[in-house]
Design a protein around this motif. Structure first.
Motif, PDB file in Angstrom:
ATOM      1  N   GLY A  87       0.661  -1.335   0.003  1.00  0.00           N
ATOM      2  CA  GLY A  87       0.062  -0.029   0.106  1.00  0.00           C
ATOM      3  C   GLY A  87       0.863   1.166  -0.036  1.00  0.00           C
ATOM      4  N   MET A  88       2.134   1.224   0.090  1.00  0.00           N
ATOM      5  CA  MET A  88       2.904   2.271   0.219  1.00  0.00           C
ATOM      6  C   MET A  88       3.013   2.953  -1.269  1.00  0.00           C
ATOM      7  SD  MET A  88       6.990   3.229   1.754  1.00  0.00           S
ATOM      8  CE  MET A  88       7.690   2.782   0.084  1.00  0.00           C
ATOM      9  N   ILE A  89       2.941   4.076  -1.397  1.00  0.00           N
ATOM     10  CA  ILE A  89       3.297   5.047  -2.593  1.00  0.00           C
ATOM     11  C   ILE A  89       4.635   5.695  -2.599  1.00  0.00           C
ATOM     12  CG2 ILE A  89       2.514   6.968  -4.123  1.00  0.00           C
ATOM     13  CD1 ILE A  89      -0.387   6.219  -3.130  1.00  0.00           C
ATOM     14  N   CYS A  90       4.924   6.323  -1.580  1.00  0.00           N
ATOM     15  CA  CYS A  90       6.242   6.878  -1.336  1.00  0.00           C
ATOM     16  C   CYS A  90       6.352   7.363   0.077  1.00  0.00           C
ATOM     17  CB  CYS A  90       6.304   8.083  -2.315  1.00  0.00           C
ATOM     18  SG  CYS A  90       5.169   9.669  -1.992  1.00  0.00           S
ATOM     19  N   ARG A  91       7.516   7.808   0.310  1.00  0.00           N
ATOM     20  CA  ARG A  91       8.137   8.184   1.802  1.00  0.00           C
ATOM     21  C   ARG A  91       9.083   9.092   1.858  1.00  0.00           C
ATOM     22  NH1 ARG A  91      11.210   4.191   5.916  1.00  0.00           N
ATOM     23  NH2 ARG A  91      10.877   5.345   7.797  1.00  0.00           N
ATOM     24  N   HIS A  92       8.871  10.069   2.664  1.00  0.00           N
ATOM     25  CA  HIS A  92      10.130  11.172   2.832  1.00  0.00           C
ATOM     26  C   HIS A  92      10.285  11.290   4.569  1.00  0.00           C
ATOM     27  CE1 HIS A  92       9.545  12.679  -1.251  1.00  0.00           C
ATOM     28  NE2 HIS A  92       7.859  12.533  -1.236  1.00  0.00           N
ATOM     29  N   LEU A  93      11.466  11.362   4.618  1.00  0.00           N
ATOM     30  CA  LEU A  93      11.936  11.367   6.127  1.00  0.00           C
ATOM     31  C   LEU A  93      12.782  12.719   5.968  1.00  0.00           C
ATOM     32  CD1 LEU A  93      12.334  10.043   8.848  1.00  0.00           C
ATOM     33  CD2 LEU A  93      14.428   9.086   8.032  1.00  0.00           C
ATOM     34  N   SER A  94      12.374  13.531   6.956  1.00  0.00           N
ATOM     35  CA  SER A  94      13.129  14.864   7.025  1.00  0.00           C
ATOM     36  C   SER A  94      13.211  15.063   8.457  1.00  0.00           C
ATOM     37  CB  SER A  94      12.511  15.941   6.471  1.00  0.00           C
ATOM     38  OG  SER A  94      11.214  16.299   7.081  1.00  0.00           O
ATOM     39  N   VAL A  95      14.335  16.235   8.835  1.00  0.00           N
ATOM     40  CA  VAL A  95      14.465  16.481  10.186  1.00  0.00           C
ATOM     41  C   VAL A  95      14.820  18.045  10.199  1.00  0.00           C
ATOM     42  CG1 VAL A  95      17.063  16.046  10.161  1.00  0.00           C
ATOM     43  CG2 VAL A  95      15.933  16.425  12.414  1.00  0.00           C
ATOM     44  N   ASP A  96      14.283  18.933  11.054  1.00  0.00           N
ATOM     45  CA  ASP A  96      14.258  20.291  11.000  1.00  0.00           C
ATOM     46  C   ASP A  96      15.743  20.780  11.920  1.00  0.00           C
ATOM     47  OD1 ASP A  96      13.596  20.487  13.694  1.00  0.00           O
ATOM     48  OD2 ASP A  96      11.540  21.076  13.261  1.00  0.00           O
ATOM     49  N   GLU A  97      15.789  21.900  11.820  1.00  0.00           N
ATOM     50  CA  GLU A  97      17.116  22.560  12.589  1.00  0.00           C
ATOM     51  C   GLU A  97      16.875  22.326  14.147  1.00  0.00           C
ATOM     52  OE1 GLU A  97      15.836  27.211  12.708  1.00  0.00           O
ATOM     53  OE2 GLU A  97      16.881  26.353  11.086  1.00  0.00           O
ATOM     54  N   ASP A  98      15.758  21.902  14.719  1.00  0.00           N
ATOM     55  CA  ASP A  98      15.673  21.749  16.059  1.00  0.00           C
ATOM     56  C   ASP A  98      15.759  20.268  16.712  1.00  0.00           C
ATOM     57  OD1 ASP A  98      15.234  24.648  16.581  1.00  0.00           O
ATOM     58  OD2 ASP A  98      13.287  24.557  16.254  1.00  0.00           O
ATOM     59  N   GLY A  99      15.724  19.520  15.635  1.00  0.00           N
ATOM     60  CA  GLY A  99      15.976  17.877  15.895  1.00  0.00           C
ATOM     61  C   GLY A  99      14.769  17.382  15.630  1.00  0.00           C
ATOM     62  N   LEU A 100      13.574  17.962  15.345  1.00  0.00           N
ATOM     63  CA  LEU A 100      12.242  17.160  14.954  1.00  0.00           C
ATOM     64  C   LEU A 100      12.252  16.642  13.753  1.00  0.00           C
ATOM     65  CD1 LEU A 100       9.405  16.894  16.333  1.00  0.00           C
ATOM     66  CD2 LEU A 100       8.534  18.762  15.141  1.00  0.00           C
ATOM     67  N   TRP A 101      12.013  15.259  13.877  1.00  0.00           N
ATOM     68  CA  TRP A 101      11.835  14.398  12.505  1.00  0.00           C
ATOM     69  C   TRP A 101      10.507  14.286  12.130  1.00  0.00           C
ATOM     70  CZ3 TRP A 101      15.916  11.671  10.295  1.00  0.00           C
ATOM     71  CH2 TRP A 101      17.275  12.042  10.787  1.00  0.00           C
ATOM     72  N   THR A 102      10.433  14.254  10.908  1.00  0.00           N
ATOM     73  CA  THR A 102       9.117  13.978  10.106  1.00  0.00           C
ATOM     74  C   THR A 102       9.246  12.773   9.118  1.00  0.00           C
ATOM     75  OG1 THR A 102       8.190  16.318  10.403  1.00  0.00           O
ATOM     76  CG2 THR A 102       6.930  14.951   8.959  1.00  0.00           C
ATOM     77  N   ASP A 103       8.412  11.669   9.394  1.00  0.00           N
ATOM     78  CA  ASP A 103       8.327  10.476   8.572  1.00  0.00           C
ATOM     79  C   ASP A 103       6.925  10.984   7.884  1.00  0.00           C
ATOM     80  OD1 ASP A 103       8.765   8.298   7.058  1.00  0.00           O
ATOM     81  OD2 ASP A 103       8.746   7.096   9.061  1.00  0.00           O
ATOM     82  N   HIS A 104       6.775  11.061   6.609  1.00  0.00           N
ATOM     83  CA  HIS A 104       5.724  11.467   5.970  1.00  0.00           C
ATOM     84  C   HIS A 104       5.584  10.307   4.700  1.00  0.00           C
ATOM     85  CE1 HIS A 104       3.118  13.493   2.995  1.00  0.00           C
ATOM     86  NE2 HIS A 104       2.447  14.109   4.096  1.00  0.00           N
ATOM     87  N   ILE A 105       4.637   9.441   4.788  1.00  0.00           N
ATOM     88  CA  ILE A 105       4.410   8.243   3.898  1.00  0.00           C
ATOM     89  C   ILE A 105       3.046   8.577   3.298  1.00  0.00           C
ATOM     90  CG2 ILE A 105       4.367   5.656   3.689  1.00  0.00           C
ATOM     91  CD1 ILE A 105       5.880   5.279   6.284  1.00  0.00           C
ATOM     92  N   LEU A 106       2.861   8.418   1.920  1.00  0.00           N
ATOM     93  CA  LEU A 106       1.900   8.182   1.150  1.00  0.00           C
ATOM     94  C   LEU A 106       1.426   6.909   1.184  1.00  0.00           C
ATOM     95  CD1 LEU A 106       1.870  11.095  -1.567  1.00  0.00           C
ATOM     96  CD2 LEU A 106       0.839  10.931   0.663  1.00  0.00           C
TER      97      LEU A 106
END
Length: 100
Positions: A37-56
């Protein structure tokens, strides 16, 4: 088909290495692909160390099924072991616009 975004924000445990974490996250790809069911995924981290895992995902059901089984899957264990659990917040949202 209702495309669904899974957005997870979190912080790593103190002392966890960002490069090692990104590799462990990448190593989860076979599990994510085998869900079908996964279409795509992006993993990022901001300058404050907060990570975001974004999966479609192809559907809300696919997203929720994967989320329910990820904690038990061996491929996810190295990645999950570096996340500060109490900092993690997950949500699912219906996608209304996707531009590539």
């Amino acid at each position: 088909m209702t495309t669904t975004a899974e957005i997870v924000t979190f912080r790593l445990l103190p002392g966890a290495d960002a490069t090692a974490f990104a590799k462990a996250a990448a190593d989860m790809e076979p599990f994510l692909q085998e869900t079908g069911g996964m279409i795509c995924r992006h993993l990022s981290v901001d300058e404050d160390g907060l990570w975001t895992d974004h999966i479609l995902w192809t559907s809300p059901e696919a997203a929720k099924k994967a989320a329910a089984s990820v904690m038990e899957h061996p491929a996810a264990q190295p990645c999950m072991a570096m996340i500060d659990g109490p900092s993690a917040q997950m949500r699912h949202a219906q996608v209304h616009l996707q531009q590539e």
